[in-house]
Write a protein that holds these residues in place. Structure first.
Motif, mmCIF file in Angstrom:
data_model
loop_
_atom_site.group_PDB
_atom_site.id
_atom_site.type_symbol
_atom_site.label_atom_id
_atom_site.label_comp_id
_atom_site.label_asym_id
_atom_site.label_seq_id
_atom_site.Cartn_x
_atom_site.Cartn_y
_atom_site.Cartn_z
ATOM 1 N N VAL A 133 0.829 -1.209 0.000
ATOM 2 C CA VAL A 133 0.000 0.000 0.000
ATOM 3 C C VAL A 133 0.863 1.258 0.000
ATOM 4 O O VAL A 133 0.637 2.193 -0.779
ATOM 5 C CB VAL A 133 -0.962 -0.007 1.208
ATOM 6 C CG1 VAL A 133 -1.663 1.347 1.341
ATOM 7 C CG2 VAL A 133 -1.990 -1.112 1.048
ATOM 8 N N ARG A 134 1.850 1.319 0.878
ATOM 9 C CA ARG A 134 2.707 2.507 0.954
ATOM 10 C C ARG A 134 3.459 2.744 -0.352
ATOM 11 O O ARG A 134 3.693 3.887 -0.733
ATOM 12 C CB ARG A 134 3.705 2.351 2.100
ATOM 13 C CG ARG A 134 3.117 2.566 3.469
ATOM 14 C CD ARG A 134 2.865 4.023 3.755
ATOM 15 N NE ARG A 134 1.771 4.193 4.714
ATOM 16 C CZ ARG A 134 1.185 5.350 4.978
ATOM 17 N NH1 ARG A 134 1.559 6.433 4.339
ATOM 18 N NH2 ARG A 134 0.204 5.430 5.849
ATOM 19 N N GLU A 135 3.826 1.674 -1.030
ATOM 20 C CA GLU A 135 4.637 1.805 -2.241
ATOM 21 C C GLU A 135 3.804 2.122 -3.479
ATOM 22 O O GLU A 135 4.271 2.832 -4.379
ATOM 23 C CB GLU A 135 5.420 0.512 -2.493
ATOM 24 C CG GLU A 135 6.460 0.179 -1.433
ATOM 25 C CD GLU A 135 5.878 -0.455 -0.183
ATOM 26 O OE1 GLU A 135 6.620 -0.592 0.800
ATOM 27 O OE2 GLU A 135 4.673 -0.818 -0.191
ATOM 28 N N HIS A 136 2.573 1.617 -3.553
ATOM 29 C CA HIS A 136 1.845 1.670 -4.816
ATOM 30 C C HIS A 136 0.534 2.442 -4.770
ATOM 31 O O HIS A 136 -0.166 2.506 -5.789
ATOM 32 C CB HIS A 136 1.569 0.246 -5.309
ATOM 33 C CG HIS A 136 2.796 -0.605 -5.394
ATOM 34 N ND1 HIS A 136 3.878 -0.267 -6.178
ATOM 35 C CD2 HIS A 136 3.122 -1.779 -4.774
ATOM 36 C CE1 HIS A 136 4.816 -1.188 -6.049
ATOM 37 N NE2 HIS A 136 4.390 -2.117 -5.204
ATOM 38 N N CYS A 137 0.187 3.034 -3.626
ATOM 39 C CA CYS A 137 -1.060 3.798 -3.523
ATOM 40 C C CYS A 137 -0.757 5.260 -3.211
ATOM 41 O O CYS A 137 0.262 5.591 -2.608
ATOM 42 C CB CYS A 137 -1.966 3.228 -2.436
ATOM 43 S SG CYS A 137 -2.638 1.598 -2.814
#
Length: 438
Positions: A133-137
């Motif tokens: 989530v942190r990387e791709h959102c």
């Protein structure tokens, strides 16, 4: 040392912190007390409007509040900086080094003393530790993140428009996935269609809302759990009428580049993926200064909004955790709660500095309102003030929703300038472009 000014330090220039700074500055000026506001941004934008900034429906450059000018006007001082720690023994806040966009240090780590400290640093979106989530959102926690979303949205719209014009594709779309069916997710989903409908008038002649594919994912059994079920169902139906694919009882297990994956194994592809599922306190608050915090990094406060382990430190807004006496629920992280806390905190800081008893905070639920852009507004008013809820929809609900921002303007600017800005806002609706595209 006898003539040393009492120093009140406020960390966080959101709705609550800025209101307290203005009222303390207006009361004391720079006479016997020194009021200091610290924030990592030079300007304030009301957080409930960030979804409009993200879609270009609101030009934050025109609606933001510059802390330096506001502080000069109301008698407090502003420092640009990020809180990194608290030395309670020395009564000092520790500010992280200040760096420019290239990473070069402008100001080394330094300290500012306090006699009284208010922590109003707000919240951040909770990713619940879900992989990817942190990387791709994308998130909508602040102005910078909202601007990033808008730029990426416009770039994708331009790409699709050019492919349609040149004949490279006839069915290309902009796919947006929003995780979280609370107010932020629902309002963003509706506002996206409002923005897409306007793009045809701003250079993208072949692009409109029919090229937009929005999916709203909610883990609970319905969207908008803060509203009565009937109103939530009405909002659900309105979103689907716009073209939003609404998925409830759908849990996300990971995020990947260009897609999120649900517990059922569905892979939902998206050019843009927005995470708006719940809030928590910033990581910096975890055990800061030895203060009591919750697992969600919120500062536990007493009924007078003082932290449980240090009566000289107050906390308000989303970063504060308060379960009122006799209640089984904590005060919710809402804008109305931050405003009510700011009022009580201001009065209690004044009372503490003048040696008078402090008053307990009492949260009054005024209800909830959710705007589906220009299409509809739903909500419930009065909350427990009348022993129940009064459902509102349509024009009345829209009028009440707009009044929330007007009340915010009055709270941070005072009646004279606040009223002038409200009037100016009506004028700007006529003279401003409909969308901010840069």
């Amino acid at each position: 040392m006898g003539d040393r000014k009492t120093q009140v330090v406020i960390c966080g220039g959101g709705a609550g912190g800025l209101e307290v700074a203005r009222r303390l500055g207006a009361r004391y000026g720079r006479r016997a007390h020194d009021i200091i506001l610290i924030d990592r941004s030079p300007t304030h934008v009301w957080k409930p409007l960030l979804h409009e900034v993200a879609t270009g429906s609101l030009d934050a450059n025109l609606d933001e509040v510059g802390y330096r000018h506001h502080g000069f006007r109301w008698g407090y001082r502003y420092f640009l900086g990020s809180l990194s720690g608290i030395d309670r023994a020395a009564r000092e806040v520790i500010l992280a080094p200040l760096r420019d966009e290239d990473g070069r240090e402008l100001v080394a780590e330094h300290r500012i003393r306090y006699d009284w400290l208010l922590l109003a640093v707000g919240s951040v979106t909770n990713d619940f530790g879900i992989p990817g989530v942190r990387e791709h959102c994308l998130f909508l926690d602040d102005r910078e993140q909202a601007d990033r979303f808008r730029n990426r949205l416009l770039n994708h719209c331009l790409r699709v428009s050019r492919r349609l014009v040149t004949g490279l594709a006839t069915d290309d779309e902009v796919r947006v996935t929003i995780v979280g069916g609370g107010a932020t997710g629902v309002e963003l989903a509706a506002e996206l269609f409002n923005a897409a409908a306007g793009l045809r008038h701003y250079g993208l002649e072949v692009f409109d809302e029919s090229r937009l594919r929005v999916t709203l994912v909610e883990a609970g059994d319905r969207i908008l759990p803060a509203l009565p079920e009937k109103l939530a169902a009405a909002a659900h139906a309105e979103l689907e009428a716009l073209g939003v694919r609404v998925l409830t009882s759908t849990r996300v297990v990971r995020a990947e580049p260009g897609a999120i994956v649900t517990a059922a194994g569905e892979r939902i592809a998206g050019d843009l993926q927005v995470w708006a599922a719940g809030v928590r306190g910033p990581d910096l608050l975890a055990g800061i200064g030895g203060l009591e915090t919750t697992p969600l990094n919120q500062l536990v406060v007493t009924g007078t909004l003082q932290t449980t382990r240090d009566p000289r430190i107050f906390a308000i807004g989303d970063c504060a955790f308060l379960r009122p006496a006799g209640s089984d629920r904590a005060v919710p992280p809402r804008a109305q709660a931050a405003h009510q806390m700011a009022d009580t905190c201001f009065r209690n800081l004044v009372a503490a500095m003048e040696g008078r008893p402090l008053r307990p905070f009492r949260y009054r639920d005024r209800g909830s309102l959710v705007s589906l852009s220009r299409y509809s507004t739903v909500g419930s008013l009065m909350g427990n003030l009348v022993g129940g809820r009064m459902a509102v929809e349509g024009r009345l609900a829209r009028l009440m929703y707009l009044s929330l921002y007007r009340m915010h303007l009055l709270a941070i600017h005072g009646w004279l300038k606040g009223a002038a800005l409200i009037l100016l806002g009506h004028v700007n609706q006529v003279v401003r472009p409909r969308l901010k595209l840069h």
